[in-house]
Design a protein around this motif. Structure first.
Motif, PDB file in Angstrom:
ATOM      1  N   THR A  62      29.596  -3.756  -6.988  1.00 11.83           N
ATOM      2  CA  THR A  62      28.673  -4.834  -6.680  1.00 11.83           C
ATOM      3  C   THR A  62      29.297  -6.183  -7.031  1.00 11.83           C
ATOM      4  O   THR A  62      30.195  -6.261  -7.877  1.00 11.83           O
ATOM      5  N   ARG A  63      28.783  -7.207  -6.356  1.00 13.28           N
ATOM      6  CA  ARG A  63      29.294  -8.569  -6.549  1.00 13.28           C
ATOM      7  C   ARG A  63      29.133  -8.986  -8.019  1.00 13.28           C
ATOM      8  O   ARG A  63      28.040  -8.914  -8.565  1.00 13.28           O
ATOM      9  N   GLY A 104      33.168  -6.317  -7.426  1.00 15.41           N
ATOM     10  CA  GLY A 104      34.025  -6.555  -6.263  1.00 15.41           C
ATOM     11  C   GLY A 104      33.225  -7.034  -5.086  1.00 15.41           C
ATOM     12  O   GLY A 104      31.990  -6.900  -5.055  1.00 15.41           O
ATOM     13  N   GLU A 105      33.937  -7.612  -4.133  1.00 15.99           N
ATOM     14  CA  GLU A 105      33.319  -8.112  -2.917  1.00 15.99           C
ATOM     15  C   GLU A 105      33.687  -7.159  -1.779  1.00 15.99           C
ATOM     16  O   GLU A 105      34.869  -6.968  -1.488  1.00 15.99           O
ATOM     17  N   VAL A 106      32.676  -6.542  -1.174  1.00 22.25           N
ATOM     18  CA  VAL A 106      32.929  -5.573  -0.102  1.00 22.25           C
ATOM     19  C   VAL A 106      32.865  -6.302   1.240  1.00 22.25           C
ATOM     20  O   VAL A 106      31.888  -7.016   1.514  1.00 22.25           O
ATOM     21  N   SER A 107      33.884  -6.133   2.071  1.00 24.77           N
ATOM     22  CA  SER A 107      33.882  -6.818   3.374  1.00 24.77           C
ATOM     23  C   SER A 107      33.613  -5.866   4.530  1.00 24.77           C
ATOM     24  O   SER A 107      33.143  -6.289   5.593  1.00 24.77           O
ATOM     25  N   GLY A 163      33.143   5.067   7.904  1.00 25.80           N
ATOM     26  CA  GLY A 163      33.000   6.491   7.587  1.00 25.80           C
ATOM     27  C   GLY A 163      33.976   6.980   6.523  1.00 25.80           C
ATOM     28  O   GLY A 163      33.725   7.991   5.876  1.00 25.80           O
ATOM     29  N   GLY A 164      35.082   6.257   6.300  1.00 20.66           N
ATOM     30  CA  GLY A 164      36.087   6.722   5.336  1.00 20.66           C
ATOM     31  C   GLY A 164      36.075   5.950   4.035  1.00 20.66           C
ATOM     32  O   GLY A 164      36.931   6.159   3.183  1.00 20.66           O
ATOM     33  N   GLY A 165      35.149   5.034   3.856  1.00 22.55           N
ATOM     34  CA  GLY A 165      35.109   4.275   2.607  1.00 22.55           C
ATOM     35  C   GLY A 165      34.763   2.814   2.836  1.00 22.55           C
ATOM     36  O   GLY A 165      33.872   2.501   3.635  1.00 22.55           O
ATOM     37  N   ALA A 166      35.496   1.930   2.147  1.00 25.95           N
ATOM     38  CA  ALA A 166      35.163   0.500   2.223  1.00 25.95           C
ATOM     39  C   ALA A 166      36.394  -0.328   1.916  1.00 25.95           C
ATOM     40  O   ALA A 166      37.400   0.180   1.396  1.00 25.95           O
ATOM     41  N   VAL A 167      36.296  -1.615   2.246  1.00 30.57           N
ATOM     42  CA  VAL A 167      37.339  -2.563   1.831  1.00 30.57           C
ATOM     43  C   VAL A 167      36.722  -3.432   0.735  1.00 30.57           C
ATOM     44  O   VAL A 167      35.710  -4.102   0.952  1.00 30.57           O
ATOM     45  N   ILE A 168      37.324  -3.350  -0.472  1.00 30.67           N
ATOM     46  CA  ILE A 168      36.809  -4.075  -1.643  1.00 30.67           C
ATOM     47  C   ILE A 168      37.872  -5.074  -2.097  1.00 30.67           C
ATOM     48  O   ILE A 168      38.995  -4.680  -2.415  1.00 30.67           O
ATOM     49  N   ASP A 169      37.506  -6.347  -2.110  1.00 28.73           N
ATOM     50  CA  ASP A 169      38.464  -7.410  -2.466  1.00 28.73           C
ATOM     51  C   ASP A 169      39.766  -7.252  -1.674  1.00 28.73           C
ATOM     52  O   ASP A 169      40.875  -7.392  -2.227  1.00 28.73           O
TER      53      ASP A 169
END
Ligand SMILES: Cc1cc2nc3c(=O)[nH]c(=O)nc-3n(C[C@H](O)[C@H](O)[C@H](O)COP(=O)(O)OP(=O)(O)OC[C@H]3O[C@@H](n4cnc5c(N)ncnc54)[C@H](O)[C@@H]3O)c2cc1C
Length: 373
Positions: free
Chosen positions: A36-37, A74-77, A81-87
């Protein structure tokens, strides 16, 4: 063999409830990360008391620390389906539960000197001294579009401000500007009549069906698309709400992501819950929390860890300021199923100081569930 990984985005009521449920029912069989932010959580409902000078902002947020859950700032952009981009960094997960809330789109509101813009804790902190200092004239609480977070809250803000100003001898005309034909039409039951009567009792006017045309409005004058104009001394502008950028690739209706009863989105493995989800339910804390538990159950069923469970129905309740420490409460339940098949049952608790204590209990319980005070 590595455990399946679930990534939860957001530490509002939705994300926090999902994390607790996964930990309780996943019984060490899943790896849970919550991002979370800023690594903190905020009790948004406390924003109205802060705006009217009845609460301190520092008592509404705390660091997130949940046993058995890896909690990261972290900041999620992007979520997929495979996850996320964090920072800017790719993080893999077998399932993602996203509860980023709705984003008040402050950028579409011009930078007027006579307006406070926003609908969150920071906006409340910035607005509080200005709302208190209005010398008289018209003070407008302006709803720019639907849906927005906590439908009754702008009326509570207006009633509390009207009573504070009158108590200090000012004849400020406080009004709520809304595009709705009646307040809380989406909630139904006795809620619209209750709010109309309450506002009338507090001498708060309601400008109904006032669809604000921000392009045609100016500093000190709001204009509606139908040509009506409203002059004001100070406006508290609740901007239109938009979708978090991380959800941009999911099927949506307006700002809300299309989901099924368990929060599955159009992308396999991505669940969206809470304010960001198109559910036909109000933007309220228990809707988000119940959505979090339902999504967690669905993830565990998809992994084959738990048998599938029926989705539970929420029981949201919204607290409404009436000024002088008095609060009412609108409680909603769905005894005959969720909309559009079932109708909401609406119960109203009349304003009393005791409900002020109940609202304070909600704040304390939320922060305790986050790992704070
Ligand atoms: C003024 C006001 C008064 C309210 N009063 C009530 C009330 O009396 N009763 C009630 O039931 N509800 C009330 N609500 C509504 C309630 O707060 C929301 O419905 C609820 O918080 C929604 O929960 P959520 O989990 O969907 O999102 P949120 O609570 O908005 O939480 C979103 C989380 O995601 C994080 N996040 C967002 N974007 C990113 C990103 N890109 N990267 C990383 N993290 C991110 C945020 O930091 C936050 O932790 C009120 C809301 C407001 C604004």
């Amino acid at each position: 063999m590595s455990l399946p990984r679930v990534l939860i985005v957001g530490a509002g009521p939705g994300g926090i409830a999902a994390a607790h449920r996964l930990r309780e029912c996943g019984d060490g069989q899943v790896e849970i990360e919550l991002v979370t932010r800023g690594g903190t959580a905020t009790h948004l409902a406390g924003s109205v008391p802060v705006a009217i000078g009845a609460a301190e902002a520092e008592n509404l947020s705390c660091a997130v620390a949940l046993p058995g859950v890896r909690c990261t700032a972290g900041e999620v952009s992007v979520v997929d389906g495979g996850g996320a981009v964090i920072d800017g960094r790719r993080v893999d997960a077998d399932a993602v539960i996203a509860s980023p809330g709705l984003v008040p789109d402050v950028d579409v509101v011009p930078d007027w000197s006579r307006a406070c813009t926003g609908w969150d804790l920071d906006a409340a902190v910035a607005a509080a001294p200005r709302l208190e200092a209005v010398p008289g004239g018209t003070l407008a609480v302006v709803v720019c579009g639907l849906p927005y977070r906590c439908p009754p809250a702008p009326y509570g803000l207006a009633m509390a401000l009207a009573r504070t100003h009158r108590a200090s001898g000012r004849f400020t005309k406080v009004c709520v500007v809304t595009p709705e034909a009646f307040p809380l039409m989406g909630v139904g039951g006795e809620a619209p009549a209750f709010l109309m009567d309450s506002c009338a009792g507090a001498k708060v006017e309601i400008e109904r069906k006032f669809d604000v045309d921000l392009g045609a409005s100016e500093d000190g004058v709001l204009r509606a698309v139908d040509g009506r104009a409203l002059e004001y001394e100070l406006a508290f502008v609740i901007p239109p709400h938009c979708r978090s950028a991380m959800l941009a690739d999911l099927d949506a209706v307006g700002p809300l992501v299309k989901v099924d009863a368990r929060g599955h989105s159009s992308v396999a493995g991505v669940f969206v819950i809470g304010d960001a989800a198109a559910t036909g339910l109000p933007r309220a804390a228990d809707v988000a929390a119940t959505g979090g538990r339902n999504a967690a159950d669905a993830v565990l069923a998809d992994f084959g860890i738990e048998p599938p469970k029926p989705a539970a129905a929420p029981q949201p309740s919204c607290y409404i300021n009436h000024g002088g420490g008095s609060m009412s409460r609108i409680r909603i339940s769905y005894p005959n199923g969720l909309p559009p098949d079932g109708e909401a049952s609406v119960e109203i608790d009349a304003p009393t100081p005791d409900l002020g204590y109940a609202a304070e209990g909600e704040r304390r319980r939320f922060l305790e569930s986050v790992g704070g005070t």
